[in-house]
Motif scaffolding. Structure first.
Motif, PDB file in Angstrom:
ATOM      1  N   GLU A 178      33.471   7.409 -43.116  1.00  0.00           N
ATOM      2  CA  GLU A 178      34.456   8.285 -42.510  1.00  0.00           C
ATOM      3  C   GLU A 178      34.189   9.343 -44.374  1.00  0.00           C
ATOM      4  OE1 GLU A 178      38.388  10.312 -41.212  1.00  0.00           O
ATOM      5  OE2 GLU A 178      38.277   9.057 -43.058  1.00  0.00           O
ATOM      6  N   SER A 179      33.791   8.706 -45.196  1.00  0.00           N
ATOM      7  CA  SER A 179      34.125   9.621 -46.851  1.00  0.00           C
ATOM      8  C   SER A 179      32.444  10.440 -47.361  1.00  0.00           C
ATOM      9  CB  SER A 179      34.307   8.447 -47.706  1.00  0.00           C
ATOM     10  OG  SER A 179      33.835   7.251 -48.410  1.00  0.00           O
ATOM     11  N   LYS A 180      31.386   9.774 -46.714  1.00  0.00           N
ATOM     12  CA  LYS A 180      30.683   9.260 -47.004  1.00  0.00           C
ATOM     13  C   LYS A 180      29.078   9.616 -45.962  1.00  0.00           C
ATOM     14  CE  LYS A 180      26.372   8.350 -50.276  1.00  0.00           C
ATOM     15  NZ  LYS A 180      25.938   7.843 -50.886  1.00  0.00           N
ATOM     16  N   ASP A 181      28.242  10.557 -45.491  1.00  0.00           N
ATOM     17  CA  ASP A 181      27.588  10.683 -44.555  1.00  0.00           C
ATOM     18  C   ASP A 181      27.101   9.125 -43.380  1.00  0.00           C
ATOM     19  OD1 ASP A 181      27.707  12.774 -42.292  1.00  0.00           O
ATOM     20  OD2 ASP A 181      25.181  12.688 -43.268  1.00  0.00           O
ATOM     21  N   ARG A 182      26.273   8.894 -45.184  1.00  0.00           N
ATOM     22  CA  ARG A 182      25.171   7.922 -44.039  1.00  0.00           C
ATOM     23  C   ARG A 182      25.422   6.447 -45.030  1.00  0.00           C
ATOM     24  NH1 ARG A 182      19.106   9.286 -44.456  1.00  0.00           N
ATOM     25  NH2 ARG A 182      19.204   9.800 -45.985  1.00  0.00           N
ATOM     26  N   MET A 183      25.169   5.441 -44.899  1.00  0.00           N
ATOM     27  CA  MET A 183      25.481   4.619 -45.305  1.00  0.00           C
ATOM     28  C   MET A 183      24.716   3.661 -45.622  1.00  0.00           C
ATOM     29  SD  MET A 183      29.221   4.289 -47.399  1.00  0.00           S
ATOM     30  CE  MET A 183      28.559   3.643 -48.558  1.00  0.00           C
ATOM     31  N   TYR A 184      23.424   2.789 -45.749  1.00  0.00           N
ATOM     32  CA  TYR A 184      22.793   1.561 -45.219  1.00  0.00           C
ATOM     33  C   TYR A 184      23.942   0.646 -46.336  1.00  0.00           C
ATOM     34  CZ  TYR A 184      21.140   1.709 -49.780  1.00  0.00           C
ATOM     35  OH  TYR A 184      20.934   1.947 -52.010  1.00  0.00           O
ATOM     36  N   GLY A 185      23.617  -1.014 -45.575  1.00  0.00           N
ATOM     37  CA  GLY A 185      23.699  -2.015 -45.984  1.00  0.00           C
ATOM     38  C   GLY A 185      24.245  -1.995 -46.815  1.00  0.00           C
ATOM     39  N   THR A 245      20.154   5.366 -38.520  1.00  0.00           N
ATOM     40  CA  THR A 245      18.189   6.107 -38.119  1.00  0.00           C
ATOM     41  C   THR A 245      17.629   5.217 -39.329  1.00  0.00           C
ATOM     42  OG1 THR A 245      19.652   7.247 -40.303  1.00  0.00           O
ATOM     43  CG2 THR A 245      19.414   8.448 -38.170  1.00  0.00           C
ATOM     44  N   VAL A 246      16.411   5.271 -38.692  1.00  0.00           N
ATOM     45  CA  VAL A 246      15.641   4.645 -40.399  1.00  0.00           C
ATOM     46  C   VAL A 246      15.157   5.536 -41.225  1.00  0.00           C
ATOM     47  CG1 VAL A 246      13.935   2.715 -40.490  1.00  0.00           C
ATOM     48  CG2 VAL A 246      16.206   2.490 -38.780  1.00  0.00           C
ATOM     49  N   GLU A 247      14.259   5.089 -41.963  1.00  0.00           N
ATOM     50  CA  GLU A 247      13.766   5.928 -43.330  1.00  0.00           C
ATOM     51  C   GLU A 247      13.165   4.771 -43.618  1.00  0.00           C
ATOM     52  OE1 GLU A 247      15.687   8.688 -45.363  1.00  0.00           O
ATOM     53  OE2 GLU A 247      17.150   9.373 -43.249  1.00  0.00           O
ATOM     54  N   ILE A 248      11.951   5.654 -44.447  1.00  0.00           N
ATOM     55  CA  ILE A 248      11.263   4.515 -44.839  1.00  0.00           C
ATOM     56  C   ILE A 248      11.466   4.732 -46.844  1.00  0.00           C
ATOM     57  CG2 ILE A 248       8.744   4.083 -45.418  1.00  0.00           C
ATOM     58  CD1 ILE A 248       9.228   3.077 -43.378  1.00  0.00           C
ATOM     59  N   VAL A 249      11.618   4.052 -47.555  1.00  0.00           N
ATOM     60  CA  VAL A 249      12.083   4.336 -48.868  1.00  0.00           C
ATOM     61  C   VAL A 249      10.961   3.202 -49.802  1.00  0.00           C
ATOM     62  CG1 VAL A 249      14.410   4.068 -50.328  1.00  0.00           C
ATOM     63  CG2 VAL A 249      14.626   5.502 -48.560  1.00  0.00           C
ATOM     64  N   ASP A 250      10.768   3.948 -50.332  1.00  0.00           N
ATOM     65  CA  ASP A 250       9.591   3.176 -51.896  1.00  0.00           C
ATOM     66  C   ASP A 250       8.635   1.874 -51.016  1.00  0.00           C
ATOM     67  OD1 ASP A 250      10.679   4.192 -54.049  1.00  0.00           O
ATOM     68  OD2 ASP A 250      12.246   2.804 -53.778  1.00  0.00           O
ATOM     69  N   GLY A 251       8.766   2.203 -49.562  1.00  0.00           N
ATOM     70  CA  GLY A 251       7.161   2.211 -48.567  1.00  0.00           C
ATOM     71  C   GLY A 251       8.048   0.933 -47.653  1.00  0.00           C
ATOM     72  N   ARG A 252       9.618   0.755 -47.938  1.00  0.00           N
ATOM     73  CA  ARG A 252      10.083   0.125 -47.346  1.00  0.00           C
ATOM     74  C   ARG A 252      11.029   0.127 -46.531  1.00  0.00           C
ATOM     75  NH1 ARG A 252      13.662  -4.146 -50.103  1.00  0.00           N
ATOM     76  NH2 ARG A 252      13.215  -5.681 -48.410  1.00  0.00           N
ATOM     77  N   ALA A 253      11.232   0.112 -44.847  1.00  0.00           N
ATOM     78  CA  ALA A 253      12.334   0.189 -43.688  1.00  0.00           C
ATOM     79  C   ALA A 253      13.458   0.431 -44.833  1.00  0.00           C
ATOM     80  CB  ALA A 253      12.034  -0.162 -42.278  1.00  0.00           C
ATOM     81  N   ARG A 254      14.228   1.195 -44.127  1.00  0.00           N
ATOM     82  CA  ARG A 254      15.600   1.574 -44.400  1.00  0.00           C
ATOM     83  C   ARG A 254      16.684   2.205 -43.472  1.00  0.00           C
ATOM     84  NH1 ARG A 254      18.091   3.786 -50.157  1.00  0.00           N
ATOM     85  NH2 ARG A 254      16.724   1.535 -50.799  1.00  0.00           N
TER      86      ARG A 254
END
Length: 112
Positions: free
Chosen positions: A20-27, A65-74
């Motif tokens: 809630e405090s941040k729009d999105r986060m990864y693990g 959602t999945v995004e590629i960051v530094d060549g890795r899926a996040r």
């Protein structure tokens, strides 16, 4: 995760509040934010975090959602509209429990 069994019952609430405090986060970002805010007092493990995230997603509170960051899926997690409403509900439940616990812990010993 910290060995304190009280944390197990609050993990979903913690995750929802962070999102809630941040729009999105990864693990990993979630684990680091919990560590930072708790000043190292709460350390989430992948074994505790990811089942909770998957449960929240299955319940319709999170979307991914999945995004590629530094060549890795996040995989990023964000609240759904339903999840936003659940944050309010979970926080009210947590506060009510904390209030009740405070009342019990502040009982004065009986004088005999």
């Amino acid at each position: 995760m910290n060995t304190n069994p009280l944390l197990k019952g609050t993990l979903q609430t913690i995750i929802l509040k962070l999102l809630e405090s941040k729009d999105r986060m990864y693990g990993y970002e979630i684990t680091q934010k919990v560590k930072e805010v708790s000043e190292g007092g709460i350390m989430l493990t992948e074994g505790a975090l990811y089942p909770a995230l998957h449960k929240l997603e299955a319940d319709g509170f999170l979307e991914t959602t999945v995004e590629i960051v530094d060549g890795r899926a996040r995989k990023y997690y964000r609240l759904t509209e339903h999840g936003g409403k659940e944050v309010t509900s979970k926080l009210k439940e947590a506060q009510a429990f904390i209030d009740q616990l405070q009342n019990l812990l502040n009982l004065k010993p009986a004088i005999k």
